[in-house]
Design a protein around this motif. Structure first.
Motif, PDB file in Angstrom:
ATOM      1  N   MET A 123       0.837  -1.201   0.000  1.00  0.00           N
ATOM      2  CA  MET A 123       0.000   0.000   0.000  1.00  0.00           C
ATOM      3  C   MET A 123       0.875   1.256   0.000  1.00  0.00           C
ATOM      4  N   TYR A 124       1.990   1.161  -0.684  1.00  0.00           N
ATOM      5  CA  TYR A 124       2.914   2.288  -0.805  1.00  0.00           C
ATOM      6  C   TYR A 124       3.733   2.085  -2.069  1.00  0.00           C
ATOM      7  N   ASP A 125       4.558   3.061  -2.420  1.00  0.00           N
ATOM      8  CA  ASP A 125       5.364   3.009  -3.634  1.00  0.00           C
ATOM      9  C   ASP A 125       6.620   2.176  -3.381  1.00  0.00           C
ATOM     10  N   SER A 126       6.547   0.891  -3.708  1.00  0.00           N
ATOM     11  CA  SER A 126       7.650  -0.031  -3.454  1.00  0.00           C
ATOM     12  C   SER A 126       8.484  -0.227  -4.719  1.00  0.00           C
ATOM     13  N   LYS A 127       9.785  -0.153  -4.541  1.00  0.00           N
ATOM     14  CA  LYS A 127      10.695  -0.452  -5.651  1.00  0.00           C
ATOM     15  C   LYS A 127      11.024  -1.940  -5.702  1.00  0.00           C
ATOM     16  N   ALA A 128      10.830  -2.622  -4.573  1.00  0.00           N
ATOM     17  CA  ALA A 128      11.150  -4.052  -4.514  1.00  0.00           C
ATOM     18  C   ALA A 128      10.115  -4.899  -5.236  1.00  0.00           C
ATOM     19  N   ILE A 133       0.214  -0.114  -4.799  1.00  0.00           N
ATOM     20  CA  ILE A 133      -0.896   0.801  -5.065  1.00  0.00           C
ATOM     21  C   ILE A 133      -0.536   1.901  -6.046  1.00  0.00           C
ATOM     22  N   VAL A 134       0.725   2.293  -6.097  1.00  0.00           N
ATOM     23  CA  VAL A 134       1.127   3.367  -7.005  1.00  0.00           C
ATOM     24  C   VAL A 134       1.231   2.867  -8.439  1.00  0.00           C
ATOM     25  N   GLY A 140      -2.982   5.593  -8.018  1.00  0.00           N
ATOM     26  CA  GLY A 140      -1.669   6.097  -8.389  1.00  0.00           C
ATOM     27  C   GLY A 140      -0.954   6.946  -7.363  1.00  0.00           C
ATOM     28  N   ARG A 141      -1.476   7.032  -6.153  1.00  0.00           N
ATOM     29  CA  ARG A 141      -0.837   7.837  -5.107  1.00  0.00           C
ATOM     30  C   ARG A 141      -0.277   6.931  -4.023  1.00  0.00           C
ATOM     31  N   ASP A 142       0.608   7.503  -3.201  1.00  0.00           N
ATOM     32  CA  ASP A 142       1.207   6.765  -2.089  1.00  0.00           C
ATOM     33  C   ASP A 142       0.534   7.207  -0.790  1.00  0.00           C
ATOM     34  N   TYR A 222       9.820   7.222   4.798  1.00  0.00           N
ATOM     35  CA  TYR A 222       8.682   7.900   5.430  1.00  0.00           C
ATOM     36  C   TYR A 222       9.028   8.587   6.744  1.00  0.00           C
ATOM     37  N   GLY A 223      10.283   8.853   6.981  1.00  0.00           N
ATOM     38  CA  GLY A 223      10.667   9.527   8.208  1.00  0.00           C
ATOM     39  C   GLY A 223      10.657   8.584   9.394  1.00  0.00           C
TER      40      GLY A 223
END
Length: 597
Positions: A123-128, A133-134, A140-142, A222-223
């Motif tokens: 549910m986030y922008d994963s490169k792996a 979801i993105v 298309g949002r994170d 995400y901090g």
């Protein structure tokens, strides 16, 4: 090196000292990491993913099973078809600020949100993994990025749930055996596959390709993250569990890790089971999680809602045992909290605004569990959570030996004093009037002088209250007898197959008295005829087990009377005398009802 050389060198002693120093340093680091969590005490759990779009239905039919987030497993939905759900997943009503505001208005101080559940969808922008979801949805949002910003604005701690042990999308993980027949099954034990070279090798490939990299992404994109909340750690090895912990420690040393990363002994704090109402607490720090209905993820037909009162009292019970409490909401596929969840959160928030001081930053109550409610503590104040109002308007507070400074209703802005009187060395009475201040839980603040001097034994009460000794509040002794799950209808001991096993409670009688005994138990026909003995203060009452429909169909039998002839501390115990079948019974509680005053 000879023994004398070892002694001269002193290397062993130095090694022991260094080990002790490392332990002290780790304790100090833990205290630093966990301080905010102990102060927060309550948080919001959010289960949100592709399963939310389905809402418990697949191809027009409701899928059996309590948990909406398990729909892919329950319906055995092929990966190729589950991927198509992402193509229509467009939660246009998602608003991170609204979610955070709902948590804050409910008095909840941290949010744990599902970054990836067992279905493998991030549910986030994963490169792996592009299964996220993105990259795969019209949305298309994170949302994790937006939540991180909203939480930062409102000073709410953002935490991530991550399903590390199972992933039904990855071909080498655990759980999906309908697409990948050679995989580890969803219900397979660790022992069932750990020595299988093929399964172990492929599972390691999943961890290296996806799980470890995604955990690293969550900790670097995400901090500050309050908790990395893992799940189903019983399905990974100790070595794998340690690698996840080390990964978190290396990237964010102040991020907490929960026990479910592996098993007891791992992580910074313990976890109860899901919706576990009755617990045995193995650690000082622990956390309970609860749904507002049954499912964690959104399920359209799950309308068996708990009341706000039930949730608040569950939270109080957990806090009284030094635990944190996570309240779950499953947002819809459109990205919003449903109306009933918002209503319940609002009612919880109303109670918290009046009584939050009795929860935030508190510790376990130092007195025995009273029949009228629960107790939390902070500094030199006890917070008395009164659920069952005393009929005569006088609340007996057990175990407080300190001199009382004052007592008042916590919700009273003027803190008008309530009259207190000492009954004996251990007990204090407070004049509370005829009616409660709050229908869910009235809170009375009791301030005392000096260092705490409390008697932790449970006190026997007179005819105003029942004295119910639940088995989860007692101690199990022996080889086979054990606690059941502690979930609804399972608050009993079970596997009572050894006649040498017994369960007992330590208690205190403030005066002589005569009590009627009641035993609540379940036993199917094959267990009927067994004999158990309840003993206390020289009394010994034998009773015969009578049949119920099954092992969890409980009955309550009056089994006799006992006389306690003097004030003092006693052990109440239940022993098996004869076990004719496979087990004696599943005991739930023993009650002592005062019948002479």
């Amino acid at each position: 090196m000879a023994n004398k050389d070892v002694l001269m060198d002193n290397a062993e002693e130095e090694a022991r000292r260094e080990s002790a120093r490392r332990a002290v340093r780790e304790d100090e680091r833990l205290e630093r990491r966990i301080a905010w969590w102990r102060e927060a005490r309550v948080g919001l759990f959010i289960h949100w993913g592709l399963y939310s779009e389905l809402g418990g239905y697949w191809k027009g039919k409701e899928v059996e099973g309590a948990y909406g987030e398990h729909i892919q497993l329950r319906a055995r939905i092929p990966v190729s078809e589950y991927e198509q759900v992402a193509q229509r997943f467009n939660p246009a009503k998602f608003n991170a600020d609204e979610w955070v505001a709902a948590a804050k208005n409910a008095g909840l101080n941290y949010i744990v949100v599902t970054a990836k559940h067992h279905d493998g969808f991030a549910m986030y922008d994963s490169k792996a993994s592009d299964f996220n979801i993105v990259k795969k949805t019209p949305f298309g949002r994170d949302p994790m990025k937006e939540l991180a910003a909203a939480c930062a604005r409102e000073r709410i701690r953002l935490c991530f749930y991550y399903s590390h042990s199972m992933d039904w999308h990855h071909p080498d993980s655990q759980g999906n055996t309908w697409d990948y027949p050679g995989n580890i099954g969803a219900y397979d034990t660790l022992e069932a596959w750990v020595n299988d070279d093929d399964k172990r090798t492929r599972y390691e490939r999943y961890l290296e390709q996806k799980a470890y990299p995604q955990v690293a992404e969550l900790l670097t994109q995400y901090g500050p993250v309050g908790i990395l909340w893992f799940d189903c750690g019983h399905k990974v090895t100790d070595e794998q569990g340690r690698k996840f912990v080390d990964l978190v420690r290396g990237l964010q040393p102040d991020c907490l890790v929960n026990r479910r990363v592996r098993r007891e002994g791992f992580g910074d704090y313990g976890n109860s089971g899901d919706n576990q109402l009755h617990v045995r607490v193995p650690r000082k720090d622990w956390e309970s999680i609860a749904t507002l209905n049954h499912s964690w993820g959104y399920k359209k037909n799950d309308i068996d809602w708990k009341s706000a009162g039930q949730i608040v009292r569950n939270m109080i019970d957990v806090a009284s045992k030094n635990g944190n409490f996570l309240i779950n909401v499953g947002p819809t596929g459109e990205g919003e909290f449903d109306a009933k969840s918002l209503e319940l959160l609002g009612e919880i928030g109303a109670w918290m605004r009046r009584h939050g001081e009795s929860i935030y930053g508190t510790t376990a109550g130092p007195i025995g569990i009273p029949p009228w409610g629960r107790c939390t503590a902070k500094g030199r104040t006890l917070y008395l959570h009164v659920w069952h109002w005393p009929p005569g308007g006088e609340l007996v507070v057990p175990g407080v030996r300190n001199r009382i400074e004052r007592a008042y209703l916590l919700a009273d802005p003027d803190k008008r004093p309530l009259t207190c009187s000492r009954l004996n060395e251990d007990d204090v009475a407070i004049a509370v009037g005829d009616t409660p201040d709050d229908p869910i839980s009235t809170v009375i603040a009791l301030e005392y002088e000096g260092a705490a001097d409390m008697n932790p034994l449970t006190r026997l009460y007179g005819s105003d209250y029942r004295n119910v000794f639940g088995v989860f509040d007692g101690d199990v002794h022996g080889r086979k007898l054990r606690y059941d799950t502690g979930k609804r209808g399972r608050d009993n001991v079970t596997d009572w197959s050894d006649a040498g096993d017994w369960v007992g409670w330590e208690l205190r009688a403030p005066e002589p008295g005569r009590y009627r005994l009641e035993a609540s138990y379940a036993a199917p026909a094959e267990a009927a005829g067994g004999v158990f003995v309840v003993s206390i203060a020289g009394n010994r009452v034998a009773a015969t087990v009578r049949a119920t429909a099954d092992w969890h169909d409980f009955r309550a039998d009056e089994i006799g009377t006992v006389v306690i002839e003097a004030a003092g501390a006693y052990t109440l115990r239940v022993d098996a005398e004869t076990i004719p079948g496979q087990a004696l019974m599943n005991l739930r509680y023993i009650a002592l009802d005062r019948i002479d005053g």
